[in-house]
Every structure is written in C-alpha cells, then in structure tokens.
Design an enzyme around this catalytic site. Structure first.
Site, mmCIF file in Angstrom:
data_model
loop_
_atom_site.group_PDB
_atom_site.id
_atom_site.type_symbol
_atom_site.label_atom_id
_atom_site.label_comp_id
_atom_site.label_asym_id
_atom_site.label_seq_id
_atom_site.Cartn_x
_atom_site.Cartn_y
_atom_site.Cartn_z
ATOM 1 N N ARG A 182 0.751 -1.096 -0.017
ATOM 2 C CA ARG A 182 0.037 0.167 -0.054
ATOM 3 C C ARG A 182 0.923 1.054 -0.053
ATOM 4 N NH1 ARG A 182 -5.395 -1.410 3.299
ATOM 5 N NH2 ARG A 182 -6.363 -2.613 1.902
ATOM 6 N N GLN A 187 -1.272 2.419 -6.188
ATOM 7 C CA GLN A 187 -2.665 2.626 -5.848
ATOM 8 C C GLN A 187 -3.452 2.092 -7.053
ATOM 9 O OE1 GLN A 187 -3.118 6.895 -5.178
ATOM 10 N NE2 GLN A 187 -2.521 6.869 -2.940
ATOM 11 N N ASP A 190 -4.129 -1.733 -6.275
ATOM 12 C CA ASP A 190 -4.354 -2.222 -5.033
ATOM 13 C C ASP A 190 -5.926 -2.698 -4.719
ATOM 14 O OD1 ASP A 190 -4.893 -2.420 -2.358
ATOM 15 O OD2 ASP A 190 -4.206 -0.325 -1.666
ATOM 16 N N SER A 193 -7.745 -2.479 -1.678
ATOM 17 C CA SER A 193 -8.606 -1.180 -1.399
ATOM 18 C C SER A 193 -9.930 -1.195 -2.428
ATOM 19 C CB SER A 193 -7.630 0.002 -1.593
ATOM 20 O OG SER A 193 -6.652 0.149 -0.755
ATOM 21 N N TYR A 288 -2.488 -0.631 7.853
ATOM 22 C CA TYR A 288 -3.174 -1.153 8.892
ATOM 23 C C TYR A 288 -2.987 -0.472 10.361
ATOM 24 C CZ TYR A 288 -4.606 -4.664 5.530
ATOM 25 O OH TYR A 288 -5.104 -5.325 4.681
#
Length: 490
Positions: A182, A187, A190, A193, A288
């Site tokens: 991440r 992005q 991902d 996500s 996280y």
C-alpha cells in the site's frame, strides 16, 4: 573494401556470417555487398531482449467456483486491453454471466471461449478467489495449472500454507493481489482497497435497507424526524467509504480509529472523530493500525459501551493482517442498543468485531439486526469485477512495461515505494519457491510526529461538526424563544 569486409565477417561471432568464408567482390556488386554485410554485422552486436513475447503467452480467465462468488477476474474491457498489449486470452464459458458479462462480450473483445481444463492450463491464470477443489471435476484447481505457469489471484499466503505447498509442486509463480504494497505508486493495482471501497458503500446501503427510519433528519407537517446516528469503527478505505455514503444520505456520522491521520480523514468527510482520553499512536505498517496497549483497549471499550447506547447503526471494519479480527463489541454492549438498531460487521470473514456476529448470515438478536455477510463486493459483482479487472491489467502493464516481451525481475534489494517494492511484495512464490514475506524495503520514510491538540482546539472542532439539522433546530428554537419573550413583555 573487400579486405575490410572480410575482417568484419571473420571477426564476427555470428554463426551465419562466420560461415560465409572469404568475401569475393564481383564487378558492379560492391554496393550490394556492403549493404548486406553491414546489416548482418549490426545484427551480431544487438542484444536479445529478456522475457517471452506477449503473442506467445495465453492468459486464462476461469469461472469462479467459490460459493456465492459472482465476480470474474477480467471484464471484457480488461480482455481488450490485454489483447491490445499482445496477449492471447481464453475465457471459460459462462465465467462472466453473474457479473452481467456474456460470452459474446468476451468474443467481441478478442477472447476465445474454452472449457475449464483448457483455461486453467494457460501460461498465466487470473482469478479472484484462491484455487480450491472443483467438485465437478473432482480435482483441485491448483493441480490443473500448467507446470511453471503463473497465477494472479487473492491468495492470503499466511493463512493458506497447504495451498502454497500444492502450488509449489507445480513450480508456479504466484502474484498475490492481497499482498500488493500500500504505497503511492501501487494505488492503481491495490485490489484490497478497490474491494474495500465497494464493501464500505454496500454496508451503508444494507444498513439503510434494514433500518426502520430515514437517515436524514426532517421537519414535516406530520412531525419531526430525527436523523440516524451512525458509528463507524476503522478509518481505512472501507470505513471512509461508509462514512462518505452515510453522510451523503444525511445521517449524523461518528468515526473512530487509533490513527490520528484516519481521524483527520473522518473529519474531512464531515464525520465527528471520536477519541479516548489516553494518548497512544496506532500507526502501523501496510495501511493497517497496530495492536494497542491493554490500557488503551480498556478506554476504547468504555467509549464503545457508551456509544452503543446512543447510536442507531454500528459499522465496524477492524482487521489485523494474518490474524483473527479483534472482538471490539461484547454481547452485553450490543444488547444495550435501542431495539431496531443495525450492526454491520465488515470483518465477519475474519471472525468478526462483534461477539454476536454470525459470519455469512443476516439475523436479528434481541431486536438488533446483524449483517455479517462475507461477500459484500460480490453483491455488486459488475462494479467489483470491473475494478478488479482494472487492477490486474494495470499491474501487468506496470511490472512489464516492455512493448514486445513479458518480463519482470524479482529483487530482494529495493527501496520503499518503488516498482521493485511492488513486484517483490506481490510475488509470494517464484518458480515453486515460497518467497513470502518480502524483506523490509530500504529508505522507509519516517512519519512526522503527531501534534497533540489542546482542549480548546478539540472543542472548536466539535462545534464545527454540528449537523445542519441540529443547527436548524437550534436556530428555530432560539427564534421561538425570542418570539414568546416579546409576546410576554407586551
């Protein structure tokens, strides 16, 4: 000139030219000879590109067989993108039907429609769910993969050692979509996500469907309707998606997270950030939150117990990578909620954040509706498949930017946030050898220390988050009081 050409030919390591022997110049053929030999000499010096030409590789898209799984790994648009890049694509018949993608759509995009075994035997297989036993064929999908082939899928390697052993026997190279780092550069690929965004949105839609009132507050001729109060625990992608959706529907939204940055994001969406009195940073790695101290958890549980008595809807998203989801809400806390309230557990697949959650089920416990579905992205199959397909196609183009050959290099020495970081983190098995987890990257940026806010700043922020409904009611009450007072003194 003849001697010069003879030197070029005899000095070249190319077998073709070496076998030509001495050069003999014919009358009127000097220009032709020079052109021919110069061209061949240049070819000798050119290096061969690494990798395999795209046109020699086949990408297989099998139908997902996991129970209630409606997604498909590639949409027709994704197939078209890979065909344009040079890949051959085969899709299992009916693979996209649950996502509203017909076989004809795939054919129009350039794919061939084939059977299960033929698709799984492709050079590169893309899936959503990890390989599992196919009851129809009475064979495990991993055993049907091509030897020394490549698999791209959600794998969760820490939780599936037996699967890794099966894949290792096939000498498979595995790219785990759940292990994409991440970082900013990744992005676009991902997938966690992408799916979390859908789950967060769908959680609010389901909660609204099972809640007996409006989300937004209203003042009507029939009476006043108070707005719904929603608490969202976890300020990751799913939690923020839930906050945005709930706020847009007019609810009073409260958000809790152990990370200061996540609380700021809640605030930016118009939600009221909640904090405990104990100051402790919850910043972890990989996007996280880290596990908190015993003292912090006790303060956190006290806050949750109080919120359960106030809010109408609870949405929780707290997960710990590779571990069972933490239980944040005890049975007695849930039972203290008002009858008709709704709780949505987005961590249900990992055990759940509510002690009363039944993973995969929708049921009512003492007047409180529990939504513990583990397939929320699959319940928006068309959208989820489209985003997941985009993640995969972008990943393949990024790791192998060459226009002609498919090639990428896995290195243990890489800097944080680079493409080397993305490749090493995503590849969990190389030619049958398990290389998970990835080593720590170099040059990890150090986050700036979080400045603690004063009591005055916190109070000012709280005042700024007053909902439009509350502000309207307060203003109306003030005007009413003034009107009564004027009538009284007259």
């Amino acid at each position: 000139m003849a001697n010069l050409l003879k030197t070029v030919v005899t000095g070249c390591s190319c077998p073709l030219l070496s076998s030509l022997g001495p050069c003999k110049v014919l009358p009127g053929k000097k220009d032709f000879l020079r052109t021919f030999h110069t061209h061949q000499a240049l070819r000798c010096k050119s290096s061969v590109k690494p990798g395999i030409p795209y046109k020699q590789l086949t990408v297989g898209v099998p139908k997902e067989i996991f129970q209630n799984e409606k997604r498909v790994a590639l949409s027709p648009a994704g197939v078209q993108a890979l065909v344009k890049q040079g890949f051959n694509v085969v899709v299992e018949s009916g693979a996209g039907e649950a996502s509203k993608f017909s076989d004809d759509h795939y054919r129009a995009a350039g794919a061939q429609i084939q059977g299960t075994k033929e698709v799984l035997a492709s050079d590169l297989v893309v899936k959503v769910r990890a390989p599992m036993l196919n009851p129809t064929l009475d064979s495990h999908e991993a055993d049907l993969l091509k030897t020394s082939g490549t698999l791209i899928s959600f794998i969760y390697p820490a939780q599936n050692p037996d699967l890794l052993n099966k894949l290792s026997k096939r000498k498979t190279t595995v790219l785990a979509m759940d292990q994409v780092p991440r970082v900013t550069i990744a992005q676009g690929y991902d997938a966690l996500s992408s799916m979390a965004n859908i789950a967060g949105y769908k959680a609010v839609v389901l909660a609204a469907n099972h809640f007996g009132r409006f989300f937004t507050g209203q003042i009507t001729a029939a009476g006043k309707v108070p707005p719904a109060k929603i608490l969202i625990v976890g300020g990751g992608v799913a939690g923020l998606a839930s906050a945005g959706a709930a706020k847009s529907m007019g609810a009073i939204v409260r958000g809790f997270d152990t990370r200061a940055a996540a609380l700021e994001q809640f605030k930016s969406l118009g939600a009221e950030p909640l904090e405990v009195d104990l100051k402790e940073s919850g910043e972890g790695q990989g996007g996280y939150a880290k596990e908190m101290s015993k003292e912090f958890i006790e303060a956190e549980m006290k806050l949750f117990a109080q919120q359960c008595k106030e809010v109408d809807i609870l949405i929780s998203t707290a997960l710990i990578p590779g571990k069972k989801a933490p239980v944040l809400f005890k049975k007695e806390m849930i039972e203290s909620m008002k009858e008709g309230s709704v709780v949505v557990d987005l961590a249900a697949e990992a055990g759940g954040n509510f002690e009363t959650t039944k993973p995969g089920e929708l049921y009512v416990h003492k007047g409180i509706t529990h939504i513990g579905y583990t397939d929320l992205p699959s319940r928006m199959a068309t959208q989820a498949s489209t985003l997941y397909s985009n993640n995969i196609t972008k990943l393949l183009k990024a790791i192998s930017p060459d226009k002609d050959n498919f090639y990428y290099e896995v290195k243990d020495d890489f800097d944080f946030g680079t493409m080397g970081h993305v490749i090493r983190g995503t590849v969990v098995m190389k030619d049958g050898e398990v290389i998970f987890p990835a080593p720590t990257p170099k040059n990890i940026p150090q986050g700036a220390p979080v400045k603690q806010k004063t009591v005055a700043e916190l109070e000012a922020e709280k005042a700024a988050t007053i909902s439009p409904f509350t502000r309207t009611m307060t203003t109306a009450s003030a005007y009413t009081a003034i009107f009564i007072y004027i009538k009284y003194i007259e």
